[in-house]
Design a protein around this motif. Structure first.
Motif, short mmCIF file in Angstrom:
data_model
loop_
_atom_site.label_atom_id
_atom_site.label_comp_id
_atom_site.label_asym_id
_atom_site.label_seq_id
_atom_site.Cartn_x
_atom_site.Cartn_y
_atom_site.Cartn_z
N LYS A 1 4.07 6.03 -5.36
CA LYS A 1 4.08 6.22 -6.80
C LYS A 1 2.99 7.20 -7.22
O LYS A 1 3.21 8.03 -8.12
N ASN A 2 1.83 7.12 -6.58
CA ASN A 2 0.76 8.07 -6.89
C ASN A 2 1.14 9.49 -6.51
O ASN A 2 0.86 10.45 -7.24
N GLU A 3 1.79 9.62 -5.35
CA GLU A 3 2.21 10.96 -4.90
C GLU A 3 3.25 11.55 -5.85
O GLU A 3 3.24 12.75 -6.13
N PHE B 1 2.37 1.82 -3.42
CA PHE B 1 1.34 2.34 -4.34
C PHE B 1 1.12 3.83 -4.08
O PHE B 1 1.04 4.64 -5.02
N ASN B 2 1.03 4.20 -2.80
CA ASN B 2 0.81 5.61 -2.44
C ASN B 2 2.00 6.48 -2.84
O ASN B 2 1.82 7.62 -3.28
N LYS C 1 0.84 -1.20 0.00
CA LYS C 1 0.00 0.00 0.00
C LYS C 1 0.87 1.25 0.00
O LYS C 1 0.60 2.22 -0.73
N LEU D 1 3.47 11.01 -9.06
CA LEU D 1 2.75 11.47 -10.26
C LEU D 1 2.12 12.84 -10.02
O LEU D 1 2.18 13.73 -10.89
N VAL D 2 1.51 13.02 -8.85
CA VAL D 2 0.88 14.30 -8.52
C VAL D 2 1.93 15.41 -8.43
O VAL D 2 1.74 16.52 -8.95
#
Length: 263
Positions: free
Chosen positions: A138-140, A135-136, A132, A142-143
């Motif tokens: 990698k998302n951060e 995943f978080n 988790k 991108l943002v």
């Protein structure tokens, strides 16, 4: 090519000296009388890993000679460089005792990790959390990368508006500085997140690394750097070890309590 001293011919009195010969000889004798040899640095096992908990700066090592015996202590670099400003405290610790304590703590943690039952419990309990987190992360990233692109556009627009005379120099400088500072902070955060992902995705065999640490009699700096991210030393001499692998930072307090992340 530099001519060897034995092949040179020295003729005195051909030009006016900067200082008289007597003064020159006195200075040379003073230089020769210096028995101490300054060492630029000391090689030690925890070098580069120790940080001050209060200010975040590195701790360096300093020697103290007592009764013909040299004892090494660690000291906060902020304190050393700005003692009169009282920006931090010495954080003075005996290097040998500190090193022995850290080694024992790391070995204890490694033994726990190698205990099959504890390891399986920790691994299974933390697996979902690690996935988790990754995943978080990698998302951060991108943002944050999108924010960087937006800031670059804003800065480009600022230049255009300044060239058109829509901004006073002072106003431009204030806005530009604010945007560049934001860009710098975001870039640093991205690097930090990427480092955490790399640590989790590392191809290093953590089981072998931990096993070697426990079984080998002599611990090298390479092993320490491979396992440990940093070691925080507080003003009250509290030591906190942060490992490079989250699974080593995860620890179970007892059988009835949940896992906590100490790193």
């Amino acid at each position: 090519m530099i001519m060897p001293m034995e092949e040179r011919i020295i003729v005195k009195g051909k030009h006016t000296p900067l200082v008289d010969e007597e003064t020159f000889n006195i200075v040379q004798d003073m230089i020769k009388s210096r028995t101490g040899v300054r060492k630029k640095s000391y090689d030690w096992l925890l070098k580069g890993l120790l940080t001050c908990k209060e200010c975040g700066k590195k701790l360096s090592v300093v020697p103290q000679k007592k009764k013909n015996k040299i004892t090494f202590y660690v000291r906060c670099n902020t304190y050393a460089c700005n003692t009169h400003l009282h920006l931090c405290t010495p954080h003075s610790n005996n290097l040998e005792k500190l090193t022995n304590y850290v080694l024992e703590q790391v070995k204890t943690r490694c033994r726990e990790f190698l205990d099959e039952n504890k390891y399986m419990n920790v691994a299974n309990s933390s697996k979902d959390k690690i996935l988790k987190d990754r995943f978080n992360f990698k998302n951060e990233i991108l943002v944050l990368e999108k924010k960087l692109k937006d800031i670059d556009k804003i800065i480009d627009k600022l230049y255009e508006d300044k060239c058109k005379g829509l901004f006073e120099d002072e106003d431009f400088t204030i806005i530009y500085s604010k945007q560049t500072e934001m860009r710098k902070d975001i870039a640093e955060r991205i690097k930090c997140l990427q480092k955490q992902i790399e640590n989790e995705d590392s191809s290093i065999d953590i089981n072998k690394l931990v096993k070697d640490f426990v079984e080998l009699k002599e611990i090298t700096r390479t092993m320490m750097v491979s396992l440990i991210d940093r070691i925080e030393v507080s003003e009250d001499k509290e030591i906190t070890i942060y490992y490079k692998f989250n699974i080593l930072n995860m620890r179970k307090l007892n059988d009835d309590e949940e896992l906590i992340n100490v790193g």
